[in-house]
Scaffold this motif. Structure first.
Motif, PDB file in Angstrom:
ATOM      1  N   ARG A  73       0.789  -1.033   0.035  1.00 15.48           N
ATOM      2  CA  ARG A  73       0.028   0.122   0.091  1.00 15.48           C
ATOM      3  C   ARG A  73       0.755   1.231  -0.242  1.00 15.48           C
ATOM      4  NH1 ARG A  73      -3.877   0.419  -2.320  1.00 15.48           N
ATOM      5  NH2 ARG A  73      -4.595  -1.391  -1.486  1.00 15.48           N
ATOM      6  N   ASP A  77       0.733   4.183  -2.766  1.00 13.77           N
ATOM      7  CA  ASP A  77       0.343   5.384  -2.320  1.00 13.77           C
ATOM      8  C   ASP A  77       1.317   6.319  -3.230  1.00 13.77           C
ATOM      9  OD1 ASP A  77      -2.019   5.002  -1.118  1.00 13.77           O
ATOM     10  OD2 ASP A  77      -0.974   4.928   0.891  1.00 13.77           O
ATOM     11  N   SER A  81      -1.098   8.147  -5.432  1.00 11.49           N
ATOM     12  CA  SER A  81      -1.792   9.040  -4.314  1.00 11.49           C
ATOM     13  C   SER A  81      -1.569  10.508  -4.897  1.00 11.49           C
ATOM     14  CB  SER A  81      -1.602   8.792  -2.904  1.00 11.49           C
ATOM     15  OG  SER A  81      -2.242   9.731  -2.261  1.00 11.49           O
ATOM     16  N   LYS A  84      -0.036  11.916  -1.061  1.00 11.78           N
ATOM     17  CA  LYS A  84       0.893  10.890  -0.485  1.00 11.78           C
ATOM     18  C   LYS A  84       2.230  10.637  -1.482  1.00 11.78           C
ATOM     19  CE  LYS A  84      -1.813   8.484   2.814  1.00 11.78           C
ATOM     20  NZ  LYS A  84      -2.214   7.318   3.391  1.00 11.78           N
ATOM     21  N   TYR A 141      -7.895   4.084  -7.317  1.00 17.10           N
ATOM     22  CA  TYR A 141      -7.230   5.355  -7.041  1.00 17.10           C
ATOM     23  C   TYR A 141      -7.690   6.452  -8.049  1.00 17.10           C
ATOM     24  CZ  TYR A 141      -3.509   3.832  -4.001  1.00 17.10           C
ATOM     25  OH  TYR A 141      -2.780   3.177  -2.904  1.00 17.10           O
ATOM     26  N   ARG A 280     -10.321   8.539  -3.670  1.00 12.75           N
ATOM     27  CA  ARG A 280      -9.248   7.616  -2.587  1.00 12.75           C
ATOM     28  C   ARG A 280      -9.847   6.180  -2.656  1.00 12.75           C
ATOM     29  NH1 ARG A 280      -6.971  10.752   1.266  1.00 12.75           N
ATOM     30  NH2 ARG A 280      -7.865  13.075   1.424  1.00 12.75           N
TER      31      ARG A 280
END
Length: 282
Positions: A73, A77, A81, A84, A141, A280
């Motif tokens: 993860r 990310d 992300s 992040k 995502y 998210r």
């Protein structure tokens, strides 16, 4: 005009820096004005930024070399992300041509019955070297741009009889190869992933020791005249891409040849690509 303005600004900056460093030429003013570039100005639209997981690069992300769920993860990310990490928005998938999975080989999703172009036997494991898993993660995502690209056709479709060291697509196998690419997109569609961009060759003007296949500009045109109608008749709504030549200067010949042919040119006209939405992951 905007591009010209930007280039002029860069040149002015270079000239200003050179003059300031020349001791034989004192500055005309103790605080000369600096040239600058306005990074808020839009100079050229881009589709986004992404990464490739061809050649089994999705396997380590899935934990093949020991990543824990928390570490997986964290990596995702960092890649995807916006809060992040890098917030990448395109995933490039590798369409396989190998008969095995040794090292980083990408296995093909069909086999011949025997040497009959119109009768391949398609095989699908729903996994595709962890690429299906990763595509689903990436989609969570908010990514909606999936670029599936082939480095080589399956070996039985090529002049060389090998996926490595170049070789060309046999003319009598053009339709079979077009069907093969469309079927790959269909496999992903049944997994819930829409392939938005489909490529039939990578670095088509360069012979690699690994999976590779050469096309001349005319051969690329001839194949697009088969692939374009095949996609539109029986495949998902996907944009066709050609030809990822090994350098912009080499790409020119392919682009000019495709644009000069109405049928090939029509094949690479864009389908409407959905505007990406960011959300998210669960």
């Amino acid at each position: 005009m905007k591009r010209l303005t930007a280039l002029t600004a860069v040149n002015m900056l270079a000239l200003t820096s050179h003059a300031a460093a020349d001791p034989a030429r004192p500055p005309a003013h103790p605080h000369p004005p600096r040239a600058g570039i306005d990074f808020r100005a839009e100079l050229q639209p881009i589709d986004g930024f992404g990464f490739s997981v061809a050649f089994q690069r999705a396997e380590p992300l899935h934990g093949a070399r020991g990543l824990s769920p928390a570490e997986k993860r964290e990596v995702l990310d960092l890649l995807l992300s916006k809060e992040k990490g890098a917030g990448l928005s395109i995933l490039r998938l590798g369409i396989g041509s190998s008969t095995d999975r040794v090292y980083d080989h990408m296995p093909r999703s069909c086999r011949p019955i025997p040497a009959v172009p119109t009768l391949p036997e398609y095989v699908w494991d729903g996994w595709d070297g962890s690429q299906v898993w990763l595509a689903k993660e990436v989609k969570a995502y908010g990514v909606e741009r999936f670029f599936a690209d082939a480095w080589s056709a399956p070996v039985f479709m090529k002049t060389s009889g090998s996926e490595n060291d170049g070789g060309e697509l046999l003319p009598e196998w053009r339709q079979a190869y077009a069907n093969y690419l469309v079927q790959y997109a269909k496999f992903y569609q049944q997994e819930g992933i829409s392939v938005t961009d489909l490529g039939f060759t990578n670095e088509t003007d360069w012979t690699a020791t690994y999976a590779s296949m050469r096309f001349t500009p005319q051969q690329a045109v001839d194949f697009l005249k088969v692939l374009g109608p095949t996609v539109r008749a029986s495949g998902p709504k996907t944009e066709l891409v050609c030809c990822d030549a090994a350098g912009w200067d080499r790409q020119v010949a392919y682009t000019e040849a495709i644009e000069a042919d109405p049928t090939a040119g029509k094949a690479v006209r864009s389908w409407p690509i959905p505007t990406p939405t960011r959300r998210r992951p669960p």
